[in-house]
Scaffold this motif. Sequence first.
Motif, PDB file in Angstrom:
ATOM      1  N   PHE A   1      -9.153   8.963   6.095  1.00  0.00           N
ATOM      2  CA  PHE A   1      -8.394   9.207   4.857  1.00  0.00           C
ATOM      3  C   PHE A   1      -6.898   9.020   5.108  1.00  0.00           C
ATOM      4  CE2 PHE A   1     -11.864  12.272   3.182  1.00  0.00           C
ATOM      5  CZ  PHE A   1     -12.526  11.214   2.619  1.00  0.00           C
ATOM      6  N   ASP A   2      -6.448   9.540   6.244  1.00  0.00           N
ATOM      7  CA  ASP A   2      -5.041   9.422   6.606  1.00  0.00           C
ATOM      8  C   ASP A   2      -4.663   7.939   6.734  1.00  0.00           C
ATOM      9  OD1 ASP A   2      -2.523   9.637   7.590  1.00  0.00           O
ATOM     10  OD2 ASP A   2      -3.033  10.685   9.431  1.00  0.00           O
ATOM     11  N   PHE A   3      -5.507   7.193   7.448  1.00  0.00           N
ATOM     12  CA  PHE A   3      -5.230   5.771   7.681  1.00  0.00           C
ATOM     13  C   PHE A   3      -5.188   4.986   6.365  1.00  0.00           C
ATOM     14  CE2 PHE A   3      -7.048   1.474   8.612  1.00  0.00           C
ATOM     15  CZ  PHE A   3      -5.968   0.975   9.306  1.00  0.00           C
ATOM     16  N   ILE A   4      -6.186   5.201   5.510  1.00  0.00           N
ATOM     17  CA  ILE A   4      -6.233   4.445   4.251  1.00  0.00           C
ATOM     18  C   ILE A   4      -5.042   4.790   3.363  1.00  0.00           C
ATOM     19  CG2 ILE A   4      -7.513   4.131   2.093  1.00  0.00           C
ATOM     20  CD1 ILE A   4     -10.076   4.441   3.684  1.00  0.00           C
ATOM     21  N   ALA A   5      -4.760   6.088   3.239  1.00  0.00           N
ATOM     22  CA  ALA A   5      -3.658   6.484   2.350  1.00  0.00           C
ATOM     23  C   ALA A   5      -2.319   5.998   2.891  1.00  0.00           C
ATOM     24  CB  ALA A   5      -3.637   8.004   2.188  1.00  0.00           C
ATOM     25  N   SER A   6      -2.065   6.241   4.188  1.00  0.00           N
ATOM     26  CA  SER A   6      -0.736   5.954   4.731  1.00  0.00           C
ATOM     27  C   SER A   6      -0.518   4.466   4.956  1.00  0.00           C
ATOM     28  CB  SER A   6      -0.528   6.688   6.054  1.00  0.00           C
ATOM     29  OG  SER A   6      -0.906   8.027   5.931  1.00  0.00           O
ATOM     30  N   SER A   7      -1.529   3.787   5.510  1.00  0.00           N
ATOM     31  CA  SER A   7      -1.318   2.381   5.865  1.00  0.00           C
ATOM     32  C   SER A   7      -1.594   1.430   4.714  1.00  0.00           C
ATOM     33  CB  SER A   7      -2.179   2.001   7.071  1.00  0.00           C
ATOM     34  OG  SER A   7      -1.773   2.729   8.198  1.00  0.00           O
ATOM     35  N   PHE A   8      -2.324   1.877   3.689  1.00  0.00           N
ATOM     36  CA  PHE A   8      -2.609   0.955   2.589  1.00  0.00           C
ATOM     37  C   PHE A   8      -2.119   1.406   1.217  1.00  0.00           C
ATOM     38  CE2 PHE A   8      -5.473  -0.433   5.904  1.00  0.00           C
ATOM     39  CZ  PHE A   8      -5.118  -1.777   5.942  1.00  0.00           C
ATOM     40  N   ILE A   9      -2.509   2.600   0.778  1.00  0.00           N
ATOM     41  CA  ILE A   9      -2.149   2.969  -0.596  1.00  0.00           C
ATOM     42  C   ILE A   9      -0.629   3.119  -0.751  1.00  0.00           C
ATOM     43  CG2 ILE A   9      -2.608   4.505  -2.539  1.00  0.00           C
ATOM     44  CD1 ILE A   9      -5.152   5.382  -1.256  1.00  0.00           C
ATOM     45  N   LEU A  10       0.012   3.817   0.198  1.00  0.00           N
ATOM     46  CA  LEU A  10       1.474   4.005   0.067  1.00  0.00           C
ATOM     47  C   LEU A  10       2.239   2.683   0.161  1.00  0.00           C
ATOM     48  CD1 LEU A  10       2.103   7.308   2.116  1.00  0.00           C
ATOM     49  CD2 LEU A  10       1.864   7.068  -0.353  1.00  0.00           C
ATOM     50  N   PRO A  11       1.968   1.830   1.190  1.00  0.00           N
ATOM     51  CA  PRO A  11       2.681   0.539   1.219  1.00  0.00           C
ATOM     52  C   PRO A  11       2.393  -0.314  -0.010  1.00  0.00           C
ATOM     53  CG  PRO A  11       1.740   0.991   3.364  1.00  0.00           C
ATOM     54  CD  PRO A  11       1.198   2.049   2.432  1.00  0.00           C
ATOM     55  N   LEU A  12       1.183  -0.223  -0.551  1.00  0.00           N
ATOM     56  CA  LEU A  12       0.881  -0.969  -1.770  1.00  0.00           C
ATOM     57  C   LEU A  12       1.718  -0.435  -2.933  1.00  0.00           C
ATOM     58  CD1 LEU A  12      -0.925  -3.204  -2.826  1.00  0.00           C
ATOM     59  CD2 LEU A  12      -2.627  -1.484  -3.444  1.00  0.00           C
ATOM     60  N   GLY A  13       1.829   0.874  -3.029  1.00  0.00           N
ATOM     61  CA  GLY A  13       2.706   1.477  -4.033  1.00  0.00           C
ATOM     62  C   GLY A  13       4.144   1.004  -3.827  1.00  0.00           C
ATOM     63  N   GLY A  14       4.564   0.931  -2.567  1.00  0.00           N
ATOM     64  CA  GLY A  14       5.916   0.478  -2.245  1.00  0.00           C
ATOM     65  C   GLY A  14       6.124  -0.979  -2.625  1.00  0.00           C
ATOM     66  N   LEU A  15       5.100  -1.807  -2.354  1.00  0.00           N
ATOM     67  CA  LEU A  15       5.178  -3.225  -2.702  1.00  0.00           C
ATOM     68  C   LEU A  15       5.332  -3.402  -4.216  1.00  0.00           C
ATOM     69  CD1 LEU A  15       4.768  -6.280  -2.206  1.00  0.00           C
ATOM     70  CD2 LEU A  15       2.312  -5.878  -2.192  1.00  0.00           C
ATOM     71  N   LEU A  16       4.500  -2.690  -4.966  1.00  0.00           N
ATOM     72  CA  LEU A  16       4.570  -2.800  -6.426  1.00  0.00           C
ATOM     73  C   LEU A  16       5.915  -2.283  -6.947  1.00  0.00           C
ATOM     74  CD1 LEU A  16       0.929  -1.673  -7.272  1.00  0.00           C
ATOM     75  CD2 LEU A  16       1.905  -3.959  -7.571  1.00  0.00           C
ATOM     76  N   THR A  17       6.422  -1.215  -6.315  1.00  0.00           N
ATOM     77  CA  THR A  17       7.724  -0.684  -6.726  1.00  0.00           C
ATOM     78  C   THR A  17       8.818  -1.724  -6.485  1.00  0.00           C
ATOM     79  OG1 THR A  17       6.969   1.529  -6.103  1.00  0.00           O
ATOM     80  CG2 THR A  17       9.329   1.257  -6.437  1.00  0.00           C
ATOM     81  N   ALA A  18       8.765  -2.395  -5.320  1.00  0.00           N
ATOM     82  CA  ALA A  18       9.775  -3.412  -5.006  1.00  0.00           C
ATOM     83  C   ALA A  18       9.687  -4.578  -5.990  1.00  0.00           C
ATOM     84  CB  ALA A  18       9.599  -3.911  -3.578  1.00  0.00           C
ATOM     85  N   VAL A  19       8.465  -5.028  -6.284  1.00  0.00           N
ATOM     86  CA  VAL A  19       8.297  -6.119  -7.249  1.00  0.00           C
ATOM     87  C   VAL A  19       8.827  -5.689  -8.616  1.00  0.00           C
ATOM     88  CG1 VAL A  19       6.585  -7.493  -8.504  1.00  0.00           C
ATOM     89  CG2 VAL A  19       6.339  -7.154  -6.039  1.00  0.00           C
ATOM     90  N   PHE A  20       8.537  -4.440  -8.941  1.00  0.00           N
ATOM     91  CA  PHE A  20       9.008  -3.913 -10.228  1.00  0.00           C
ATOM     92  C   PHE A  20      10.538  -3.947 -10.314  1.00  0.00           C
ATOM     93  CE2 PHE A  20      10.601  -0.368 -12.757  1.00  0.00           C
ATOM     94  CZ  PHE A  20       9.996  -0.627 -13.977  1.00  0.00           C
ATOM     95  N   ILE A  21      11.197  -3.443  -9.250  1.00  0.00           N
ATOM     96  CA  ILE A  21      12.666  -3.419  -9.273  1.00  0.00           C
ATOM     97  C   ILE A  21      13.226  -4.845  -9.216  1.00  0.00           C
ATOM     98  CG2 ILE A  21      14.770  -2.655  -8.107  1.00  0.00           C
ATOM     99  CD1 ILE A  21      13.117  -0.334  -6.953  1.00  0.00           C
ATOM    100  N   GLY A  22      12.638  -5.665  -8.331  1.00  0.00           N
ATOM    101  CA  GLY A  22      13.177  -7.006  -8.112  1.00  0.00           C
ATOM    102  C   GLY A  22      12.992  -7.946  -9.292  1.00  0.00           C
ATOM    103  N   TRP A  23      11.866  -7.813  -9.989  1.00  0.00           N
ATOM    104  CA  TRP A  23      11.522  -8.839 -10.975  1.00  0.00           C
ATOM    105  C   TRP A  23      11.291  -8.331 -12.398  1.00  0.00           C
ATOM    106  CZ3 TRP A  23      12.311 -13.571  -9.075  1.00  0.00           C
ATOM    107  CH2 TRP A  23      12.341 -13.696  -7.683  1.00  0.00           C
ATOM    108  N   VAL A  24      11.094  -7.032 -12.572  1.00  0.00           N
ATOM    109  CA  VAL A  24      10.830  -6.536 -13.924  1.00  0.00           C
ATOM    110  C   VAL A  24      12.033  -5.760 -14.464  1.00  0.00           C
ATOM    111  CG1 VAL A  24       9.294  -5.158 -15.378  1.00  0.00           C
ATOM    112  CG2 VAL A  24       8.364  -6.414 -13.415  1.00  0.00           C
ATOM    113  N   TRP A  25      12.367  -4.673 -13.763  1.00  0.00           N
ATOM    114  CA  TRP A  25      13.540  -3.903 -14.172  1.00  0.00           C
ATOM    115  C   TRP A  25      14.811  -4.700 -13.838  1.00  0.00           C
ATOM    116  CZ3 TRP A  25      15.887   1.051 -11.623  1.00  0.00           C
ATOM    117  CH2 TRP A  25      16.718   1.693 -12.553  1.00  0.00           C
TER     118      TRP A  25
END
Length: 446
Positions: free
Chosen positions: A377-401
């Motif tokens: 659970f730790d591995f999936i959340a930390s290594s995948f879900i959070l970085p994916l959230g971070g990626l989407l946030t960056a795309v959001f700031i860079g290209w949408v907002w």
Amino acid sequence: MRKREQWGSHWGFILATIGSAMGLGNIWRFPTVVGESGGGAFLLIYLLIVFIIGIPLMIGELSIGRGAKRSVVGAFRRLSPSGRWGFIGFFGVTAGFVILSFYAVIAGWALAYIVKSFSGQLTGLDVIQTTALFQSLVEHPFYPLLWHGGFMLMTLLIVRMGINKGIELGSKVLMPLLFVLMLILAVRSVTLDGAGAGIRWYLWPDFRALSLNVILSALGQVFFSLSLGMGAIITYGSYLSDQENVPKSATIIAFGDVGIAFIAGLIIIPSVFAFGIEPDTGPSLIFITLPLVFQTMPWGSLMGGLFFLLLVIAALTSAISLLEVVVAYFMDELGWSRPFAATLTAVIIALLGVPSSLSQGVWKDFLVLGLPLLDLFDFIASSFILPLGGLLTAVFIGWVWTPKRCLKEINKAGVNFRLSSFWSIIVKFVLPVVLSYILVTGFFFS
Ligand code: TRP
């Protein structure tokens, strides 16, 4: 008069956010991951990721929160022209459920160790005995669940009552105390017989230890430790005053958090070598090592008990921010009342934690992808879900907002963000490319 008030609120905010960032991630998870990932090379990659990914993303999350003045789902929806980007918040809510479920299990162990230490059960033990003591706790079918439930109950009560302010006040006194105690422990640890090899292993990068897995772990550790990628920082940013200097605050918070993790490493790693423990022991590492260090100090039981007590409080301030993201989502989106949302989600999270807890004892032979459930659970959340959230946030700031609007938010009260063009390039291009690369290769090749 006015100026003083602003200073007060400035540090109140910084300390509250450090309170969310600083927790088991720094003191339990960081030494564990360093131990598993080969020492110095990991440390270097970790620091690199803090600067290139962590701080720019924290600046972005704080600005999103302040610009939208909403909790996570509402913030993305409000700032996107189409109103369709609210779904990013969904990752945050999922991550909150998963992370808090195992976080509370480990905080429960620390809770048990407060009692063990104050009552003198940790004195006079060698490595084999501290390992056995830890095993007997986690392998018990019932006690760890009780401690885990106790920790969730404390988190629930605080979030239900919304007395975050009291906790913040407490953490202004208690967190500096934890810091002082950690400095004392670090001095003790690095002066142990045989600590030298550990210090070298921790600080001297050996690039043969570097692999894709190590990079993925470092990335996960940065997100976990800085509370990034799930909207906790967005939520804190939504309470931020317009006078605040966002880039400066983000830098102070990141340095504070990294500094504390670094000291935790300086306590654990040298003593691991001094006592002949395997660095890649896993989640039990600090619980086996620390009692041995306390024994070499005057008033060891007292020091140990105090340390675990402060660790639980640090964990509590982080757990609150995790539950708060989930609760705010259900309040905003489904119109649930705070007590109802807090109680229901806390009960679900506590139940979700049960398999993690059992995976260290009764179910320890049940492995998925070679990992016990807690580690998984730790591995999936930390290594995948959070970085994916971070990626989407960056795309959001860079290209949408767009960085332009984000910078307008940052520079609102005459703040002069000198690295703004550099930051824009990072958010627009570097973060999306680097994060997708690590995520995709990590997913297929790890
Ligand atoms: N950062 C905290 C720690 O180091 C844990 C935490 C709190 C967290 N809120 C978070 C992790 C949000 C990820 C996302 O212990």
